[in-house]
Scaffold this motif. Structure first.
Motif, PDB file in Angstrom:
ATOM      1  N   GLU A  85      33.430  25.588   3.729  1.00  0.00           N
ATOM      2  CA  GLU A  85      34.187  24.492   3.107  1.00  0.00           C
ATOM      3  C   GLU A  85      33.973  23.209   3.883  1.00  0.00           C
ATOM      4  O   GLU A  85      33.809  22.127   3.299  1.00  0.00           O
ATOM      5  CB  GLU A  85      35.697  24.829   3.075  1.00  0.00           C
ATOM      6  N   ALA A  86      33.925  23.295   5.202  1.00  0.00           N
ATOM      7  CA  ALA A  86      33.715  22.105   6.029  1.00  0.00           C
ATOM      8  C   ALA A  86      32.330  21.535   5.790  1.00  0.00           C
ATOM      9  O   ALA A  86      32.148  20.310   5.684  1.00  0.00           O
ATOM     10  CB  ALA A  86      33.895  22.457   7.505  1.00  0.00           C
ATOM     11  N   LYS A 130      30.664  21.768   3.030  1.00  0.00           N
ATOM     12  CA  LYS A 130      30.676  21.160   1.702  1.00  0.00           C
ATOM     13  C   LYS A 130      31.285  19.775   1.764  1.00  0.00           C
ATOM     14  O   LYS A 130      30.786  18.824   1.158  1.00  0.00           O
ATOM     15  CB  LYS A 130      31.449  22.034   0.715  1.00  0.00           C
ATOM     16  N   ASN A 131      32.332  19.660   2.539  1.00  0.00           N
ATOM     17  CA  ASN A 131      32.997  18.360   2.662  1.00  0.00           C
ATOM     18  C   ASN A 131      32.095  17.346   3.323  1.00  0.00           C
ATOM     19  O   ASN A 131      32.034  16.175   2.916  1.00  0.00           O
ATOM     20  CB  ASN A 131      34.296  18.490   3.444  1.00  0.00           C
ATOM     21  N   GLN A 132      31.396  17.758   4.351  1.00  0.00           N
ATOM     22  CA  GLN A 132      30.466  16.863   5.031  1.00  0.00           C
ATOM     23  C   GLN A 132      29.346  16.450   4.079  1.00  0.00           C
ATOM     24  O   GLN A 132      28.922  15.295   4.059  1.00  0.00           O
ATOM     25  CB  GLN A 132      29.888  17.560   6.269  1.00  0.00           C
ATOM     26  N   GLU A 133      28.904  17.347   3.282  1.00  0.00           N
ATOM     27  CA  GLU A 133      27.837  17.044   2.331  1.00  0.00           C
ATOM     28  C   GLU A 133      28.329  16.027   1.305  1.00  0.00           C
ATOM     29  O   GLU A 133      27.620  15.076   0.938  1.00  0.00           O
ATOM     30  CB  GLU A 133      27.391  18.323   1.634  1.00  0.00           C
ATOM     31  N   VAL A 134      29.537  16.174   0.839  1.00  0.00           N
ATOM     32  CA  VAL A 134      30.106  15.246  -0.147  1.00  0.00           C
ATOM     33  C   VAL A 134      30.248  13.857   0.446  1.00  0.00           C
ATOM     34  O   VAL A 134      29.909  12.852  -0.163  1.00  0.00           O
ATOM     35  CB  VAL A 134      31.460  15.771  -0.639  1.00  0.00           C
ATOM     36  N   GLN A 135      30.690  13.796   1.735  1.00  0.00           N
ATOM     37  CA  GLN A 135      30.861  12.503   2.385  1.00  0.00           C
ATOM     38  C   GLN A 135      29.511  11.822   2.563  1.00  0.00           C
ATOM     39  O   GLN A 135      29.368  10.610   2.392  1.00  0.00           O
ATOM     40  CB  GLN A 135      31.537  12.693   3.743  1.00  0.00           C
ATOM     41  N   GLN A 163      28.415  10.294  -0.763  1.00  0.00           N
ATOM     42  CA  GLN A 163      29.191   9.097  -1.099  1.00  0.00           C
ATOM     43  C   GLN A 163      28.779   7.899  -0.262  1.00  0.00           C
ATOM     44  O   GLN A 163      28.693   6.772  -0.762  1.00  0.00           O
ATOM     45  CB  GLN A 163      30.705   9.382  -0.901  1.00  0.00           C
TER      46      GLN A 163
END
Length: 303
Positions: A275-276, A278-283, A286
């Motif tokens: 999950e972490a 995935k979040n880094q990838e999304v940031q 963006q």
């Protein structure tokens, strides 16, 4: 002169017979008059008739007494005939009495004018006939009173007829007025009934429209409820499917679980690490989009 000569010759030829006849006539005249004066009219009629018919005595006074005696015993036809004969008598007194008696015999409601004319002729024949004058004045007064009474009766009848006519017209007017009132009331009742029927019909129509509207709203509510229910069911099914897919997605493959066990990392921790990442990838994505946007605003080429 010749008449006296004939009479003298007759007496000369049969003096005894002629004297007997004259004596007989005189005796019968006396007897008839006495019977008449005693109001023995039957005997008077017999003796006067014998003098006239058998002895051929032509004396207007005898005929007048005979007619009066016949009148007294109600032999009206004979009396009337003899009185009519005496109206042409040369003796004005006899003529006057005959007219007077004809007036008396005709003095009835049907022949009053004829009777009055007889009394008038009696006075004309002998103005001194007071009985005829009295009868004339009395009958004339009576006829005048009757005429006045008839005029008054005619007037009263006319007034009565007019009153009856007025009363009938008044009754007819009242009847017409009453009929018109009844007709107006019937029309009013009919209009009221029609109005009530129309109001009832409008109310029924309004009630039906309201009922239809309520039914439509009820159907719409039911339809909305069914749609909501279907939507909720679908959303529930979708949620269940998503959760199921999520659970499936979140499941760690057996090979991965084996490697995690070798690395001594639990599945929960591995999930957190994932999950972490995935979040880094999304940031990162963006941030790259934001930089690209800023370069476009500066109107400078990318190279």
């Amino acid at each position: 002169m010749k008449l006296y000569l004939v009479a003298f010759l007759i007496l000369a030829l049969d003096p005894i017979g002629n004297l007997d006849r004259v004596a007989k006539r005189n005796a019968l005249k006396k007897e008839a008059k006495e019977a008449f004066m005693k109001e023995d009219y039957k005997t008077a009629i017999e003796k006067y008739s014998y003098l006239r018919d058998s002895l051929n005595v032509r004396d207007d006074n005898i005929l007048l007494n005979l007619a009066t005696a016949q009148f007294k015993v109600a032999d009206s036809a004979s009396a009337l005939s003899n009185y009519q004969k005496l109206t042409s008598s040369k003796d004005r007194n006899v003529q006057s009495v005959a007219y007077q008696q004809l007036g008396v015999m005709n003095n009835n409601p049907q022949k009053q004018k004829e009777a009055l004319d007889y009394f008038k002729k009696a006075l004309k024949a002998n103005p001194g006939n007071e009985d005829a004058r009295y009868n004339y004045e009395l009958l004339k007064k009576l006829m005048k009173e009757q005429e006045n009474q008839q005029d008054q009766q005619n007037k009263d009848d006319k007034n009565k007829d007019q009153q009856n006519k007025d009363d009938k017209e008044k009754q007819d007017q009242e009847k017409d007025k009453k009929d018109q009132q009844e007709k107006d009331q019937q029309q009013k009742d009919q209009d009221k009934g029609d109005k009530q029927d129309q109001e009832q019909k409008d109310q029924q129509q309004q009630d039906q429209q309201q009922k239809d509207q309520e039914q439509q709203e009820q159907n719409q509510d039911q339809q909305d409820a069914d749609e909501k229910k279907d939507k909720e069911q679908k959303e529930g099914q979708q949620q269940e499917q998503n959760e199921e897919n999520k659970d499936k997605k979140d499941e760690v493959p057996p090979s991965t679980q084996k490697k995690l066990q070798e690395m001594k990392i639990s599945p929960e921790k591995a999930k957190m690490i994932l999950e972490a990442m995935k979040n880094q990838e999304v940031q990162y994505i963006q941030q790259n989009r934001k930089k690209a946007k800023n370069r476009t605003k500066n109107d400078k080429p990318d190279w």
